[in-house]
Scaffold this motif. Sequence first.
Motif, mmCIF file in Angstrom:
data_model
loop_
_atom_site.group_PDB
_atom_site.id
_atom_site.type_symbol
_atom_site.label_atom_id
_atom_site.label_comp_id
_atom_site.label_asym_id
_atom_site.label_seq_id
_atom_site.Cartn_x
_atom_site.Cartn_y
_atom_site.Cartn_z
ATOM 1 N N THR A 209 -6.506 -10.868 3.655
ATOM 2 C CA THR A 209 -7.888 -10.194 2.330
ATOM 3 C C THR A 209 -8.890 -8.641 3.256
ATOM 4 O O THR A 209 -9.441 -8.378 3.226
ATOM 5 N N ASN A 210 -8.723 -9.153 4.741
ATOM 6 C CA ASN A 210 -9.427 -8.139 5.224
ATOM 7 C C ASN A 210 -8.608 -6.855 5.846
ATOM 8 O O ASN A 210 -9.555 -6.230 6.754
ATOM 9 N N SER A 211 -7.014 -6.932 5.388
ATOM 10 C CA SER A 211 -6.630 -6.283 6.404
ATOM 11 C C SER A 211 -5.822 -5.081 5.451
ATOM 12 O O SER A 211 -5.124 -5.156 4.201
ATOM 13 N N THR A 212 -6.059 -3.389 5.697
ATOM 14 C CA THR A 212 -5.551 -2.324 5.609
ATOM 15 C C THR A 212 -4.227 -1.852 5.487
ATOM 16 O O THR A 212 -4.226 -2.313 7.097
ATOM 17 N N PRO A 213 -3.352 -2.085 5.327
ATOM 18 C CA PRO A 213 -1.620 -1.407 5.817
ATOM 19 C C PRO A 213 -2.479 -0.596 6.884
ATOM 20 O O PRO A 213 -2.806 0.576 7.005
ATOM 21 N N GLY A 214 -1.998 -0.222 8.451
ATOM 22 C CA GLY A 214 -1.561 0.402 9.501
ATOM 23 C C GLY A 214 -3.025 0.441 10.251
ATOM 24 O O GLY A 214 -3.658 1.150 11.095
ATOM 25 N N GLN A 215 -4.343 -0.377 9.529
ATOM 26 C CA GLN A 215 -5.732 -0.522 10.391
ATOM 27 C C GLN A 215 -5.660 -1.544 11.013
ATOM 28 O O GLN A 215 -5.572 -2.841 10.605
ATOM 29 N N ASP A 216 -6.985 -1.442 12.086
ATOM 30 C CA ASP A 216 -6.752 -2.695 13.102
ATOM 31 C C ASP A 216 -8.331 -3.233 11.917
ATOM 32 O O ASP A 216 -9.029 -2.700 11.081
ATOM 33 N N ILE A 217 -8.685 -4.133 12.808
ATOM 34 C CA ILE A 217 -9.498 -5.514 11.835
ATOM 35 C C ILE A 217 -10.170 -6.038 13.192
ATOM 36 O O ILE A 217 -10.009 -5.781 14.179
ATOM 37 N N ASN A 218 -11.727 -5.885 13.190
ATOM 38 C CA ASN A 218 -13.135 -6.662 13.631
ATOM 39 C C ASN A 218 -12.654 -8.161 13.750
ATOM 40 O O ASN A 218 -13.380 -7.765 12.211
ATOM 41 N N PHE A 219 -12.468 -9.263 14.091
ATOM 42 C CA PHE A 219 -12.970 -10.248 14.036
ATOM 43 C C PHE A 219 -14.302 -10.684 13.591
ATOM 44 O O PHE A 219 -15.254 -9.903 14.081
ATOM 45 N N THR B 32 -0.977 -9.500 -13.428
ATOM 46 C CA THR B 32 -0.680 -8.668 -13.108
ATOM 47 C C THR B 32 -0.579 -7.617 -12.577
ATOM 48 O O THR B 32 -0.197 -6.691 -11.660
ATOM 49 N N ASN B 33 -2.249 -7.546 -12.043
ATOM 50 C CA ASN B 33 -2.804 -6.959 -11.354
ATOM 51 C C ASN B 33 -2.497 -7.483 -9.782
ATOM 52 O O ASN B 33 -2.253 -6.238 -8.996
ATOM 53 N N ILE B 34 -2.113 -8.486 -9.059
ATOM 54 C CA ILE B 34 -1.863 -9.006 -8.537
ATOM 55 C C ILE B 34 -0.113 -8.302 -8.510
ATOM 56 O O ILE B 34 0.715 -7.840 -6.979
ATOM 57 N N GLU B 35 0.609 -8.411 -9.223
ATOM 58 C CA GLU B 35 2.232 -8.218 -9.057
ATOM 59 C C GLU B 35 1.708 -6.290 -8.438
ATOM 60 O O GLU B 35 2.475 -5.535 -8.051
ATOM 61 N N GLN B 36 1.591 -5.452 -9.389
ATOM 62 C CA GLN B 36 1.005 -4.374 -9.212
ATOM 63 C C GLN B 36 0.301 -3.960 -7.667
ATOM 64 O O GLN B 36 1.258 -2.765 -6.512
ATOM 65 N N LYS B 37 -0.543 -4.568 -6.858
ATOM 66 C CA LYS B 37 -1.151 -4.133 -5.953
ATOM 67 C C LYS B 37 0.293 -4.774 -4.586
ATOM 68 O O LYS B 37 0.251 -4.368 -3.722
ATOM 69 N N MET B 38 0.988 -6.266 -5.404
ATOM 70 C CA MET B 38 2.457 -5.909 -3.877
ATOM 71 C C MET B 38 3.147 -5.394 -3.855
ATOM 72 O O MET B 38 3.615 -5.394 -2.922
ATOM 73 N N ILE B 39 2.856 -4.060 -4.332
ATOM 74 C CA ILE B 39 3.510 -3.217 -4.370
ATOM 75 C C ILE B 39 4.170 -2.332 -3.141
ATOM 76 O O ILE B 39 4.863 -2.332 -2.037
ATOM 77 N N ASN B 40 2.555 -2.451 -2.965
ATOM 78 C CA ASN B 40 2.391 -1.958 -1.291
ATOM 79 C C ASN B 40 1.836 -2.793 -0.323
ATOM 80 O O ASN B 40 0.791 -2.007 -0.180
ATOM 81 N N TYR B 41 1.409 -4.002 -1.022
ATOM 82 C CA TYR B 41 0.682 -5.177 -0.337
ATOM 83 C C TYR B 41 -0.313 -4.802 0.552
ATOM 84 O O TYR B 41 -1.333 -5.032 1.931
ATOM 85 N N GLU B 42 -0.871 -4.588 -1.080
ATOM 86 C CA GLU B 42 -2.360 -3.798 -1.102
ATOM 87 C C GLU B 42 -3.203 -5.292 -0.806
ATOM 88 O O GLU B 42 -4.118 -5.878 -1.648
ATOM 89 N N PHE B 43 -3.540 -6.306 0.030
ATOM 90 C CA PHE B 43 -3.860 -7.408 0.033
ATOM 91 C C PHE B 43 -5.878 -7.518 0.171
ATOM 92 O O PHE B 43 -6.273 -8.653 -0.578
ATOM 93 N N THR B 44 -6.610 -6.473 0.754
ATOM 94 C CA THR B 44 -7.364 -6.479 0.362
ATOM 95 C C THR B 44 -8.485 -6.129 -1.346
ATOM 96 O O THR B 44 -8.996 -7.137 -1.626
ATOM 97 N N ILE B 45 -6.991 -5.104 -1.681
ATOM 98 C CA ILE B 45 -7.626 -5.446 -3.110
ATOM 99 C C ILE B 45 -7.051 -6.433 -3.824
ATOM 100 O O ILE B 45 -7.989 -7.382 -4.456
ATOM 101 N N ILE B 46 -5.940 -7.459 -3.780
ATOM 102 C CA ILE B 46 -5.514 -8.378 -4.113
ATOM 103 C C ILE B 46 -6.784 -9.576 -3.961
ATOM 104 O O ILE B 46 -7.352 -10.527 -5.023
ATOM 105 N N GLY B 47 -7.135 -9.914 -2.781
ATOM 106 C CA GLY B 47 -7.950 -10.940 -2.148
ATOM 107 C C GLY B 47 -9.235 -10.335 -3.013
ATOM 108 O O GLY B 47 -9.674 -11.619 -3.715
#
Length: 825
Positions: A541-551, A599-614
Motif C-alpha cells: 500500500t506504499n507502492s506506486t507502479p514504477g516508483q521506488d519505496i523509502n523504507f 467496486t472500488n477495489i475491482e476498479q483499481k485492481m485493473i491498473n494495480y493501484e495498491f496505494t489507493i486500494i490500501g
Amino acid sequence: MQTKYDHKLVEKDKNKKWIDKKFFSNHDFSKKPFSIILPPPNVTGKLHLGHAWDGYIQDTIIRYKKLSGYDVFFIPGMDHAGIATQVKVEEKLLSIGINKNELGREKFIEQTYVWKEEYSKHIHDQWSKLGLALDYQNENFTLDKNSNDAVNKAFINLYNEGLIYRDVKPINWDPKLQTAISNIEIISKPTNSKMYYVRYYFEENKNEYIVIATTRIETIFSDVAIAFNPNDQTKQKLLNKKVINPLTNQAIPIICDDYIDPEFGTGFMKVSAHALNDIEIIKKNNLEIKECINKQGLMNENGLFTKGLNRNQARVEVFNFLDKNSFIEKVEDITNNVSYSERSDEVIEILIMPQWFVKMDSLSKRVLENLNSKDKLRIIPTRFQNVLEKWLLDIHDWTISRQLWWGHQIPAWYKDDQIKVQIESPGIGWKRDEDVLDTWFSSGLAPLSFLGWPNDTNKIDRYFPTSLLVTGYDIIFFWVARMYFFSIFFKNKKPFEELLIHGLIRDEKGRKMSKSLGNGIDPMELIENYGSDSLRWYLLTNSTPGQDINFSIDKLTTSWNLCNKLWNISRYIKNIDSSKNDINNFDIWIVNKLLELKTNIEQKMINYEFTIIGKEINNFIYNTFSSWYIEFSKVNINKEISLLVLKNLLILIHPFLPFLTDHLFKEIFNEELLENSFNLEKLGEENTIDIVIDSVSLIRDARNAYSISNKEKIFYELKNISDSKIISLIDKLANAEFQKNNGALFTKNNISINIIIPEEVRHKEKIKTEELLKKIEFEIERSTKILSNKKFLENANSQKILEEKNKFENYKKQYAELKEKLENF
C-alpha cells in the motif's frame, strides 16, 4: 480469541495448510486461466526485501483472481545463476583448502548441486513465511532436464537460422571471474582517475610532437595509430604522417575517423587494442590488433618492461618511464566513468577472443513490431515501453558464452577446423565446447520451459502467454527483453499479456540498499517482529507502479496496528451477545458501504493501484466499520448482519492480509476462507445514516475547535432536516440536544448546522487564536528574511532550502486558517 493480535500465532502453519489442501495446485479447467511466473531467485543466498515486495505483489494478485473465480497458476522456480553461484561455491571450497581445478569439473558440479539443495531449502522456508500461493507441484529449476532440453533446442534452432554464431571479436572480459560478460552485465561508475597528456614525436621531425590525452597509458604498448575527426580542419595537414610510439619506438600513422570527439582532450585519440571503438577503427584501416593485456588482467610480452604487472602497477611504471623521458606534457585529476563487472566489481577489459553470440538485429525488430501492434504487451506504467524500445533500437549482439562450469554446456563440438552444433557427440575425435551459456539464456526461456516446452504442450496450450509478469525496472533489459524475443521467435506470441513494473526499496534516507553501506534489511527479521501480513500491507500500500519505496519502520508499525484493529473488531463481533434483530438502517448502510468498497477495489485492481486500494480498505476498517458501524451497534445491534459483513470483508481483503483473514475466518465461522467466495447483496437503499455521521462529525469538530468537554452537552439546530429518528441518533451519539438557534455555523457535504457556543468559551478561544496568530506572523517574517538572504541560498544545501520553503508554505496555510477562524468569531 486472545485480547491482542499475535502475528506469530496467526501465521503459524498457515502456508503448510494451504499447500496440504492444494488450494493453489488443483486446477479447474472449466474456469478462465490466470497465470504468473514468479521471477526465479538465484540459489546464492537469502531473499532480500525486494524479493519480498515482488512476491507480495504477485501473490496478492493471484489470491484476488482466485477469489474472483479464475483458475490461478502461480509458477515457482529458482535460477541456477551461473557466475554468482560458481563464485560462491569456489569461495566455499577455497575456505577449506580445495581448488576447483584440482577437484575437476564433474566433482565441482556435484559440490555446486549440494550448495543448490541447501539454499533451495532456505528459499522454500522464506517463501512459506511470505505466504506465497505457489503451485509447488510444478516447481522449476533453470538447470533441470526440461530447462536443458529447452536451452539445447533453442540454441540449435537459432544456430540453424543463422541467429547464433561463433566469432573472434572484442568482448567484455572479467579478469577476476575469468569469463566473458555481456554489455548489460557492466555498470559504469564515476571513478577518480588521472588524465595523462602524452607527447608523440613526429617520425620526420623529432623536435615536433602532438599531445594525446588518455587515462590508460598502460595500453600505449598496443597503440597502432593516432586518429582525429575528419571534420577537424586544423588537423587535416597531419593526415597520413607518422609519429613514434613513446613506449615501443615504432612509427604509427595518423588517420581520421568520425568516431573521434574533437572536443575531448586535444582532439587526437590513441588507437589501441583495448577499447571496442578503437578495434572497429583498427579493422576499418587494416591495422594490426596488438594486445598488451592478458586474461588475468596482467601485462603480456607486448608490455615489454611491464610484463607480469597488473594494470594499475603497469600504469605507475609507464608514467615513471614517460615522465623520466620527457613524454609527459601534464597530468590532471579527473572523475570519469569506468566500466566495472556488476558481479565481481572488477574493472572490465576489452579482449579479442572467440565467443558465441546471438545476432540481435532481426530479433529486436520483431519485438519492436509486436510492441507497436494491436496485440502488444500492456506495460504498467506505460513509460517503460519507451525505455524498452530505446534499448532495442540501440542493441548489440549478445555475448552468450561464459567460461564457467556451472550452467548449460554449449551443444557445440569441434574437430580440427570443423564445428557441429548438436546435442550428441558426432563421433570419435570430436571435443565438446567447455563453455556454458549466459544464465539469462535459460531465464529468457522461462515463459516456455516453465510451462513444459519443448517436451509437453498441455500447459503451454492453456497458460501461454502467461497473464502477467511482475518485476523491477532494474532487469527490464536483462530478463524482460530476452523473454520477449525468445517467445516471439519460438511461438510468435508475446510472453505475457501484461507487465507490471515496480521500483527498488531504498533505505529511509533514499539510498540504495547495499552490503557496502550496511543498510540492507532482512525481511525475515521484519516478519519475526511484525508479521508477514504487516510487511505485505506496508510494501503493497506504499507502492506506486514504477516508483521506488523509502523504507519506514513507522509505516510498518502502522500496518501492524491495522491488523490489530481488524483483530479487535472481529473479536468484538464474535463476542456480541444478542438475539436476532430486525434489519435496520445501520445494517443497510454498512452492507452498501462494503459493496461500494468491493467496486472500488475491482476498479483499481485493473491498473494495480495498491496505494489507493490500501486507503480505501484502511478507511473502511478504521472509520466506516469501527468508528461508525460498531458505534451504531451499541444503539441498535444486529449480530447476524455484523457477522455477514465481517465474513465478506475477510474474503474481500484476504489477498491483502491473507494470514490474518484466513485465521479469523476459521476462528469465527469454522470454515476455510479459500473455499468460500464473496456473497453479499444490497438490503435496500439508505440515505439517512450519512446525514447522522456528518452531523455528529460537525458537532465533534465544534468541541475540538472550542475545547468543549465531551461531558458537556451541546445545543444545535440541523437545518432543513426534522426527522425525529435522525435527531434522536445525533443526540445519543454526540451528547447533544436539538434547539433552534442562530449560533456558529458549521457545514459538511450539504449539511448545515448551527451550534450554540457559550460566550465565555468563544472569548477564551478568540484570545487563544489571536496569540497563536501573532506567533505565526513572527514565523512568516523570520522565514521570509531567511529565504531572501542570498548567503543562505548560496551556502545552504538544497535539502535545507527545501525544508525552509515547506515551513514557509505551512505557516501561510496556518495563517489563513486562523484568520478565517477569527472572522468567524
